[in-house]
Motif scaffolding. Structure first.
Motif, PDB file in Angstrom:
ATOM      1  N   MET A 216       0.869  -1.171   0.000  1.00 38.80           N
ATOM      2  CA  MET A 216       0.000   0.000   0.000  1.00 38.80           C
ATOM      3  C   MET A 216       0.909   1.226   0.000  1.00 38.80           C
ATOM      4  SD  MET A 216      -2.887  -1.485  -0.102  1.00 38.80           S
ATOM      5  CE  MET A 216      -4.126  -0.223   0.207  1.00 38.80           C
ATOM      6  N   ALA A 217       0.669   2.151  -0.933  1.00 38.85           N
ATOM      7  CA  ALA A 217       1.608   3.246  -1.102  1.00 38.85           C
ATOM      8  C   ALA A 217       0.905   4.592  -1.269  1.00 38.85           C
ATOM      9  CB  ALA A 217       2.512   2.988  -2.303  1.00 38.85           C
ATOM     10  N   LEU A 218       1.653   5.649  -0.942  1.00 37.56           N
ATOM     11  CA  LEU A 218       1.203   7.027  -1.097  1.00 37.56           C
ATOM     12  C   LEU A 218       2.348   7.834  -1.702  1.00 37.56           C
ATOM     13  CD1 LEU A 218      -0.469   7.645   2.391  1.00 37.56           C
ATOM     14  CD2 LEU A 218      -1.682   7.373   0.217  1.00 37.56           C
ATOM     15  N   GLY A 219       2.007   9.003  -2.267  1.00 45.33           N
ATOM     16  CA  GLY A 219       3.041   9.889  -2.775  1.00 45.33           C
ATOM     17  C   GLY A 219       3.391   9.628  -4.214  1.00 45.33           C
ATOM     18  N   ALA A 220       4.675   9.660  -4.510  1.00 48.25           N
ATOM     19  CA  ALA A 220       5.153   9.513  -5.880  1.00 48.25           C
ATOM     20  C   ALA A 220       4.819   8.132  -6.438  1.00 48.25           C
ATOM     21  CB  ALA A 220       6.658   9.755  -5.927  1.00 48.25           C
ATOM     22  N   ALA A 221       4.820   8.049  -7.755  1.00 43.97           N
ATOM     23  CA  ALA A 221       4.492   6.799  -8.426  1.00 43.97           C
ATOM     24  C   ALA A 221       5.627   5.787  -8.290  1.00 43.97           C
ATOM     25  CB  ALA A 221       4.202   7.063  -9.899  1.00 43.97           C
ATOM     26  N   GLU A 222       5.303   4.541  -8.610  1.00 45.77           N
ATOM     27  CA  GLU A 222       6.314   3.481  -8.576  1.00 45.77           C
ATOM     28  C   GLU A 222       7.456   3.863  -9.504  1.00 45.77           C
ATOM     29  OE1 GLU A 222       6.465  -1.390  -8.910  1.00 45.77           O
ATOM     30  OE2 GLU A 222       4.599  -0.303  -9.228  1.00 45.77           O
ATOM     31  N   GLY A 223       8.675   3.578  -9.066  1.00 45.87           N
ATOM     32  CA  GLY A 223       9.843   3.960  -9.842  1.00 45.87           C
ATOM     33  C   GLY A 223      10.364   5.336  -9.479  1.00 45.87           C
ATOM     34  N   ALA A 224       9.837   5.912  -8.392  1.00 45.71           N
ATOM     35  CA  ALA A 224      10.264   7.235  -7.945  1.00 45.71           C
ATOM     36  C   ALA A 224      11.746   7.236  -7.570  1.00 45.71           C
ATOM     37  CB  ALA A 224       9.439   7.663  -6.740  1.00 45.71           C
ATOM     38  N   LYS A 225      12.319   8.404  -7.546  1.00 48.81           N
ATOM     39  CA  LYS A 225      13.738   8.553  -7.217  1.00 48.81           C
ATOM     40  C   LYS A 225      14.043   8.042  -5.816  1.00 48.81           C
ATOM     41  CE  LYS A 225      17.326  11.996  -8.045  1.00 48.81           C
ATOM     42  NZ  LYS A 225      17.577  13.420  -8.406  1.00 48.81           N
ATOM     43  N   VAL A 226      13.091   8.262  -4.892  1.00 44.75           N
ATOM     44  CA  VAL A 226      13.281   7.816  -3.506  1.00 44.75           C
ATOM     45  C   VAL A 226      12.035   7.064  -3.055  1.00 44.75           C
ATOM     46  CG1 VAL A 226      13.664   8.501  -1.103  1.00 44.75           C
ATOM     47  CG2 VAL A 226      14.768   9.778  -2.963  1.00 44.75           C
ATOM     48  N   THR A 227      12.248   5.890  -2.498  1.00 47.14           N
ATOM     49  CA  THR A 227      11.163   5.090  -1.931  1.00 47.14           C
ATOM     50  C   THR A 227      11.465   4.821  -0.466  1.00 47.14           C
ATOM     51  OG1 THR A 227      10.621   3.999  -4.021  1.00 47.14           O
ATOM     52  CG2 THR A 227       9.904   2.904  -2.006  1.00 47.14           C
ATOM     53  N   VAL A 228      10.522   5.161   0.378  1.00 57.88           N
ATOM     54  CA  VAL A 228      10.643   4.904   1.816  1.00 57.88           C
ATOM     55  C   VAL A 228       9.662   3.800   2.174  1.00 57.88           C
ATOM     56  CG1 VAL A 228      10.388   5.852   4.139  1.00 57.88           C
ATOM     57  CG2 VAL A 228      11.304   7.280   2.296  1.00 57.88           C
ATOM     58  N   VAL A 229      10.165   2.737   2.758  1.00 54.15           N
ATOM     59  CA  VAL A 229       9.333   1.605   3.161  1.00 54.15           C
ATOM     60  C   VAL A 229       9.286   1.538   4.680  1.00 54.15           C
ATOM     61  CG1 VAL A 229       9.028  -0.897   3.098  1.00 54.15           C
ATOM     62  CG2 VAL A 229       9.885   0.300   1.079  1.00 54.15           C
ATOM     63  N   GLU A 230       8.075   1.467   5.208  1.00 52.82           N
ATOM     64  CA  GLU A 230       7.900   1.282   6.648  1.00 52.82           C
ATOM     65  C   GLU A 230       7.232  -0.063   6.900  1.00 52.82           C
ATOM     66  OE1 GLU A 230       5.581   3.040  10.613  1.00 52.82           O
ATOM     67  OE2 GLU A 230       5.113   3.842   8.628  1.00 52.82           O
ATOM     68  N   TYR A 231       7.846  -0.881   7.730  1.00 55.80           N
ATOM     69  CA  TYR A 231       7.206  -2.093   8.253  1.00 55.80           C
ATOM     70  C   TYR A 231       6.646  -1.720   9.615  1.00 55.80           C
ATOM     71  CZ  TYR A 231       9.508  -5.049   4.745  1.00 55.80           C
ATOM     72  OH  TYR A 231       9.916  -5.629   3.558  1.00 55.80           O
ATOM     73  N   ALA A 232       5.341  -1.919   9.792  1.00 59.41           N
ATOM     74  CA  ALA A 232       4.724  -1.484  11.038  1.00 59.41           C
ATOM     75  C   ALA A 232       3.583  -2.402  11.431  1.00 59.41           C
ATOM     76  CB  ALA A 232       4.216  -0.050  10.907  1.00 59.41           C
ATOM     77  N   SER A 233       3.183  -2.285  12.695  1.00 63.21           N
ATOM     78  CA  SER A 233       2.056  -3.050  13.216  1.00 63.21           C
ATOM     79  C   SER A 233       1.084  -2.096  13.898  1.00 63.21           C
ATOM     80  CB  SER A 233       2.524  -4.105  14.216  1.00 63.21           C
ATOM     81  OG  SER A 233       1.412  -4.754  14.810  1.00 63.21           O
ATOM     82  N   VAL A 234      -0.204  -2.326  13.696  1.00 65.25           N
ATOM     83  CA  VAL A 234      -1.212  -1.467  14.324  1.00 65.25           C
ATOM     84  C   VAL A 234      -1.302  -1.690  15.826  1.00 65.25           C
ATOM     85  CG1 VAL A 234      -2.620  -1.107  12.273  1.00 65.25           C
ATOM     86  CG2 VAL A 234      -3.019  -3.140  13.683  1.00 65.25           C
TER      87      VAL A 234
ATOM     88  N   ASN B 113       4.752  14.678  -3.352  1.00 69.03           N
ATOM     89  CA  ASN B 113       5.179  13.658  -4.321  1.00 69.03           C
ATOM     90  C   ASN B 113       6.696  13.610  -4.505  1.00 69.03           C
ATOM     91  OD1 ASN B 113       2.624  12.552  -5.023  1.00 69.03           O
ATOM     92  ND2 ASN B 113       2.226  14.317  -6.332  1.00 69.03           N
ATOM     93  N   LYS B 114       7.416  13.962  -3.460  1.00 69.04           N
ATOM     94  CA  LYS B 114       8.879  13.874  -3.535  1.00 69.04           C
ATOM     95  C   LYS B 114       9.355  12.442  -3.352  1.00 69.04           C
ATOM     96  CE  LYS B 114       9.955  18.590  -2.019  1.00 69.04           C
ATOM     97  NZ  LYS B 114      10.615  19.418  -0.968  1.00 69.04           N
ATOM     98  N   VAL B 115       8.618  11.664  -2.554  1.00 66.15           N
ATOM     99  CA  VAL B 115       9.005  10.271  -2.332  1.00 66.15           C
ATOM    100  C   VAL B 115       7.787   9.364  -2.487  1.00 66.15           C
ATOM    101  CG1 VAL B 115      10.759  11.020  -0.663  1.00 66.15           C
ATOM    102  CG2 VAL B 115       8.557  10.144   0.147  1.00 66.15           C
ATOM    103  N   ARG B 116       8.064   8.106  -2.712  1.00 71.22           N
ATOM    104  CA  ARG B 116       7.025   7.077  -2.679  1.00 71.22           C
ATOM    105  C   ARG B 116       7.106   6.413  -1.307  1.00 71.22           C
ATOM    106  NH1 ARG B 116       3.712   4.014  -5.781  1.00 71.22           N
ATOM    107  NH2 ARG B 116       3.539   1.761  -5.375  1.00 71.22           N
ATOM    108  N   TYR B 117       6.027   6.514  -0.557  1.00 76.19           N
ATOM    109  CA  TYR B 117       5.967   5.926   0.783  1.00 76.19           C
ATOM    110  C   TYR B 117       5.190   4.618   0.702  1.00 76.19           C
ATOM    111  CZ  TYR B 117       4.128   5.081   5.481  1.00 76.19           C
ATOM    112  OH  TYR B 117       3.745   4.501   6.674  1.00 76.19           O
ATOM    113  N   VAL B 118       5.831   3.541   1.118  1.00 77.58           N
ATOM    114  CA  VAL B 118       5.225   2.211   1.071  1.00 77.58           C
ATOM    115  C   VAL B 118       5.049   1.695   2.490  1.00 77.58           C
ATOM    116  CG1 VAL B 118       5.478  -0.171   0.287  1.00 77.58           C
ATOM    117  CG2 VAL B 118       6.262   1.703  -1.173  1.00 77.58           C
ATOM    118  N   PHE B 119       3.828   1.286   2.812  1.00 75.86           N
ATOM    119  CA  PHE B 119       3.524   0.739   4.132  1.00 75.86           C
ATOM    120  C   PHE B 119       3.386  -0.774   4.011  1.00 75.86           C
ATOM    121  CE2 PHE B 119       0.709  -0.691   7.500  1.00 75.86           C
ATOM    122  CZ  PHE B 119       1.140   0.029   8.607  1.00 75.86           C
ATOM    123  N   ARG B 120       4.132  -1.502   4.820  1.00 77.76           N
ATOM    124  CA  ARG B 120       4.070  -2.969   4.802  1.00 77.76           C
ATOM    125  C   ARG B 120       3.649  -3.489   6.168  1.00 77.76           C
ATOM    126  NH1 ARG B 120       9.309  -4.517   0.974  1.00 77.76           N
ATOM    127  NH2 ARG B 120       8.367  -3.699  -0.948  1.00 77.76           N
TER     128      ARG B 120
END
Length: 214
Positions: free
Chosen positions: A46-64, A88-95
């Motif tokens: 599940m992602a927000l921000g820039a599209a896939e292939g963005a210059k910077v991708t930040v991935v967060e692994y988290a638990s509710v 839209n500077k980065v693609r933020y991915v939530f795992r």
């Protein structure tokens, strides 16, 4: 696969108490914070921000159900989102990486997915915020049912959501992907595949900004 213990209160359907997760995930000494090494693609991101292939991708692994994740969500996420995601500077991915009590975490994640992509992150935020209710004595099942209702799920849909075999199997695979990436605790952040030891906005910015400028 290993059945989770029935940690939810009787407000949830008995089918929900059969929630499963990768057996290895239940034996790890998961904590509010942990070490990780490497990163591999995960299905169902599940992602927000820039599209896939963005210059910077930040991935967060988290638990509710992770207290440190909830604190980051409340204290850091609004600033991080305004600075990098909304622009839209980065693609933020939530795992999703469920931590104890796993049954509550898995149920929360499943509700977020059943609510749909448009409400996914709102539900995640609501479940994390409800940790304060649990600490005050409110059964997690009551909070989850309230959140599901707010997301447009009726009681029947709620029960079907948290006991859907296909959704649970997909969750198992996402847990396994996290384990394969070396995740042992939450929250864990990666910036372009590099794990950060510090999840503060300052540390994230120090890792992100040079990549944006390069």
């Amino acid at each position: 696969m290993l059945k989770l213990k029935a940690v939810l209160s009787s407000g949830l359907s008995r089918r929900a108490l059969g929630l499963t997760a990768t057996a290895a995930a239940l034996t790890l000494p998961l904590s509010a914070c942990g070490d990780s090494a490497g990163i591999t693609p995960a299905q169902g991101d599940m992602a927000l921000g820039a599209a896939e292939g963005a210059k910077v991708t930040v991935v967060e692994y988290a638990s509710v159900t992770c207290g440190h994740c909830a604190a980051w969500q409340k204290e850091v996420w609004p600033q991080f989102k305004a600075k990098y995601v909304d622009t839209n500077k980065v693609r933020y991915v939530f795992r999703e990486f469920p931590t104890a009590p796993q049954a509550v975490a898995v149920a929360g994640f499943l509700i977020a997915r059943c609510a749909g992509e448009g409400q996914y992150f709102d539900v995640i935020d609501d479940v994390m915020a409800s940790q304060a209710e649990w600490q005050a004595g409110t059964p997690p099942s009551q909070s989850l049912q309230r959140i599901a209702t707010s997301a447009g799920l009726n009681d029947q849909q709620f029960k079907a959501c948290i006991s859907d075999p296909e959704a649970i199997a997909a969750m198992d695979q996402r847990i396994k992907a996290g384990l394969d990436a070396g995740v042992t605790g939450t929250p864990t952040f990666f910036v372009n595949g590099e794990k950060l030891a510090d999840s503060s906005l300052e540390a994230l910015s120090a890792a992100i900004d040079p990549l944006l400028e390069g």
